[in-house]
Design an enzyme around this catalytic site. Structure first.
Site, PDB file in Angstrom:
ATOM      1  CG  ASP A  80      88.270  52.203  97.819  1.00 39.77           C
ATOM      2  OD1 ASP A  80      87.266  51.735  97.240  1.00 39.77           O
ATOM      3  OD2 ASP A  80      89.408  51.735  97.670  1.00 39.77           O
ATOM      4  CD  GLU A 174      87.888  48.393  92.807  1.00 42.64           C
ATOM      5  OE1 GLU A 174      88.030  47.730  91.763  1.00 42.64           O
ATOM      6  OE2 GLU A 174      88.390  49.530  92.950  1.00 42.64           O
TER       7      GLU A 174
END
Length: 416
Positions: A80, A174
């Protein structure tokens, strides 16, 4: 495929996570890249490559004969990108940097100025991958994925290089602090690991902030402004007073190294109610406790001044400094230092002014320091990464996983 080629492919996927979402992963579009990565691991020939229902991608590099009993090492990165700057439709290009400013976007007047970004001088003569100034780049952490996958490809193509079993996991979310939440450590089966999620080439990070978040809710009294004397309590003005009571020099803009801070992340409000969102950070656990106590005392002071219940302060711990979990295992750090040096890079130990999946994983039983990717200025439009750093980090990871005869090392360096 080189690490650079992989990286330029991965950044075409929009994988922004969403801190306001309760789903796992927080955005379905992360799974689009996850499915692509799982197919790539399949093509590389890893064992049991797959993406689970939560978007975590797993695969295992089998040990070479005679190394089956080595401790399993995990390599971990995240797919991400940070939610506050768009990672959609990234327009990247490679610039051979010869000095001076870099014009990212002539039409919009977006320039990366050497005077504002002195690290550019460290990269003279290198080939910098930059954006057009309208999005972030995505080196955090698609560079880490590209480097891991390129190292795996090399080892799969060179079975003569001795190495133990290695586990790979690419996580979602994350950037919003949830990357480690659903990583299956039993399935991973590793003794220890490394997140490949750091900054400039050579960084070895095994200390991070102790972290907490604070939500401040201020309750005002709204009265027609024509009748407000001695009656109105404007929540926005009380919020401004709260902010003014916080230490002005203890913010990210005025601190470095091991200095902690209070960071105001967001503020919303009107006369009746205002909200302030803070993060509190300190490498020293005792000092973080003092910061938590201080922000509560500011709220208490304003309640004494304006009445009980005017200010609510809610503080919640986020993650802890992984140093205490890493230092009992110095061999993990020495293995990383040795890999950097074999690739011609002198390692630099640095405390992270933030957190990583590795911090949470270390406290879950998987000691997990963080390695550089080679990138700069994450989370913003001035993000860049030298092409040379991408390829060097792939070599570092090969050296991390294998004990290679010198002739094979030279061959790998030439091919990259």
């Amino acid at each position: 495929m080189t690490a650079t080629e992989r990286f330029l492919k991965y950044i075409t996927f929009d994988t922004e996570s969403d801190e306001k979402s309760d789903s796992v992963p927080s955005t379905e579009k992360q799974k689009v890249l996850g499915a692509y990565l799982a197919r790539e691991l399949t093509d590389l020939g890893l064992e049991n490559p797959h993406m689970d229902e939560r978007g975590y991608v797993y695969g295992w590099l089998p040990a070479t004969p005679g190394r089956e009993d080595d401790p399993v090492v995990a390599l971990i990165a995240h797919m991400d990108t940070a939610p506050r700057v768009s990672g959609k439709d990234v327009k990247a290009r490679v610039v051979e940097y010869t000095g001076g400013d870099i014009v990212l976007n002539q039409e919009r007047g977006i320039v990366m100025r050497a005077a504002e970004f002195p690290d550019l001088a460290e990269n003279l003569g290198k080939h910098l991958i930059v954006t057009d100034g309208t999005t972030l780049l995505g080196a955090d952490d698609k560079a880490g994925i590209a480097e891991i996958f390129s190292a795996l490809e090399y080892l799969m193509n060179h079975p003569e290089l001795a190495h133990g079993r290695a586990a790979v996991c690419i996580t979602p979310d994350e950037e919003i602090g949830r990357g480690a939440d659903h990583l299956d450590l039993d399935k991973l089966g590793a003794a220890y690991g490394y997140t490949v999620d750091g900054g400039p080439l050579g960084l070895l990070e095994y200390e991070n902030f102790n972290a907490a978040g604070a939500e401040v809710v201020i309750h005002g009294v709204n009265i027609h402004p024509g009748e407000g004397k001695n009656k109105m309590k404007n929540a926005c003005l009380l919020a401004a007073e709260f902010i003014a009571l916080m230490p002005p020099a203890e913010t990210p803009a005025h601190t470095e190294g091991y200095e902690g801070f209070y960071h105001l992340c967001a503020m919303t409000g009107e006369e009746s109610e205002a909200r302030l969102t803070w993060i509190l950070r300190d490498h020293d656990a005792g000092k973080l406790e003092a910061r938590k106590d201080f922000i509560h005392r500011v709220g208490g002071y304003l309640n004494d001044k304006y009445g009980d219940g005017t200010v609510e302060v809610r503080v919640e711990d986020s993650y802890r400094n992984m140093k205490e979990q890493i230092l009992p295992h110095p061999e993990i750090l020495e293995r990383a230092r040795g890999a950097f040096r074999r690739a011609g890079v002198e390692p630099v130990d640095r405390a992270i002014r933030g957190g990583t999946d590795g911090a949470k994983l270390s406290f879950l039983g998987l000691p997990c320091p963080n390695l550089s990717t080679g990138g700069y200025h994450y989370h913003g439009v001035y993000e860049y990464i030298p092409r040379e750093s991408l390829e060097t980090m792939a070599r570092v990871l090969v050296f991390l996983l294998t004990e290679s005869p010198k002739n094979k090392v030279e061959k790998f360096e030439k091919n990259c």
